[in-house]
Scaffold this motif. Structure first.
Motif, PDB file in Angstrom:
ATOM      1  N   GLU A  66       0.831  -1.210   0.000  1.00  0.00           N
ATOM      2  CA  GLU A  66       0.000   0.000   0.000  1.00  0.00           C
ATOM      3  C   GLU A  66       0.860   1.252   0.000  1.00  0.00           C
ATOM      4  OE1 GLU A  66      -4.002  -1.583   2.333  1.00  0.00           O
ATOM      5  OE2 GLU A  66      -2.281  -0.899   3.508  1.00  0.00           O
ATOM      6  N   ILE A  67       1.945   1.238   0.764  1.00  0.00           N
ATOM      7  CA  ILE A  67       2.852   2.386   0.810  1.00  0.00           C
ATOM      8  C   ILE A  67       3.454   2.643  -0.565  1.00  0.00           C
ATOM      9  CG2 ILE A  67       5.109   3.140   1.697  1.00  0.00           C
ATOM     10  CD1 ILE A  67       4.228   1.905   4.419  1.00  0.00           C
ATOM     11  N   GLN A  68       3.875   1.590  -1.245  1.00  0.00           N
ATOM     12  CA  GLN A  68       4.437   1.758  -2.586  1.00  0.00           C
ATOM     13  C   GLN A  68       3.385   2.281  -3.558  1.00  0.00           C
ATOM     14  OE1 GLN A  68       7.675   1.671  -3.304  1.00  0.00           O
ATOM     15  NE2 GLN A  68       7.897   1.297  -1.121  1.00  0.00           N
ATOM     16  N   TRP A  69       2.168   1.790  -3.444  1.00  0.00           N
ATOM     17  CA  TRP A  69       1.083   2.239  -4.319  1.00  0.00           C
ATOM     18  C   TRP A  69       0.779   3.718  -4.079  1.00  0.00           C
ATOM     19  CZ3 TRP A  69      -3.944   4.081  -3.882  1.00  0.00           C
ATOM     20  CH2 TRP A  69      -4.718   4.022  -5.041  1.00  0.00           C
ATOM     21  N   ILE A  70       0.662   4.114  -2.811  1.00  0.00           N
ATOM     22  CA  ILE A  70       0.361   5.507  -2.462  1.00  0.00           C
ATOM     23  C   ILE A  70       1.454   6.437  -2.951  1.00  0.00           C
ATOM     24  CG2 ILE A  70       0.135   7.126  -0.527  1.00  0.00           C
ATOM     25  CD1 ILE A  70      -1.136   4.717   1.036  1.00  0.00           C
ATOM     26  N   SER A  71       2.696   6.109  -2.636  1.00  0.00           N
ATOM     27  CA  SER A  71       3.803   7.004  -3.021  1.00  0.00           C
ATOM     28  C   SER A  71       3.953   7.073  -4.533  1.00  0.00           C
ATOM     29  CB  SER A  71       5.106   6.588  -2.335  1.00  0.00           C
ATOM     30  OG  SER A  71       5.465   5.267  -2.683  1.00  0.00           O
TER      31      SER A  71
END
Length: 106
Positions: free
Chosen positions: A93-98
């Motif tokens: 999720e962090i990779q997707w958001i960033s």
């Protein structure tokens, strides 16, 4: 309600060891469900999409302040900041958001 994009990281329900094929399901409201796209996944997506909107202006400002940073470098810095927040986001999720926050137009 927004539909979940195909590139959004859906939660992994689990894994079961063994040789024989198995289907992982959850009992929700008296029904066995094996689909990862549930109300729970929709809530996660809404949370992450909201963070993308909030971080997009921050990413644009940082891009203007540091024109020497590559997109990958900016994305890594955003991801690192999100990990430090300890908000219960998965690494996917962090990779997707960033990635989404950095990809929005200036």
């Amino acid at each position: 309600m927004d539909s979940i994009p195909e590139d959004f990281p859906l939660p992994v329900i689990g894994a079961v060891p063994g040789v024989q094929p198995k289907i992982l399901v959850r009992l929700i409201d008296g029904r066995y469900i094996n689909d990862a796209v549930t109300d729970e996944a929709q809530e996660r997506y809404q949370l992450c999409a909201d963070l993308v909107v909030q971080l997009a202006s921050y990413a644009q400002r940082k891009r203007a302040e540091h024109p020497d940073w590559s997109r990958a470098e900016l994305q890594a810095k955003l991801a690192s900041g999100l990990q430090r927040k300890n908000w219960g986001l998965s690494n996917a999720e962090i990779q997707w958001i960033s990635g989404r926050a950095c990809a929005l137009p200036e």
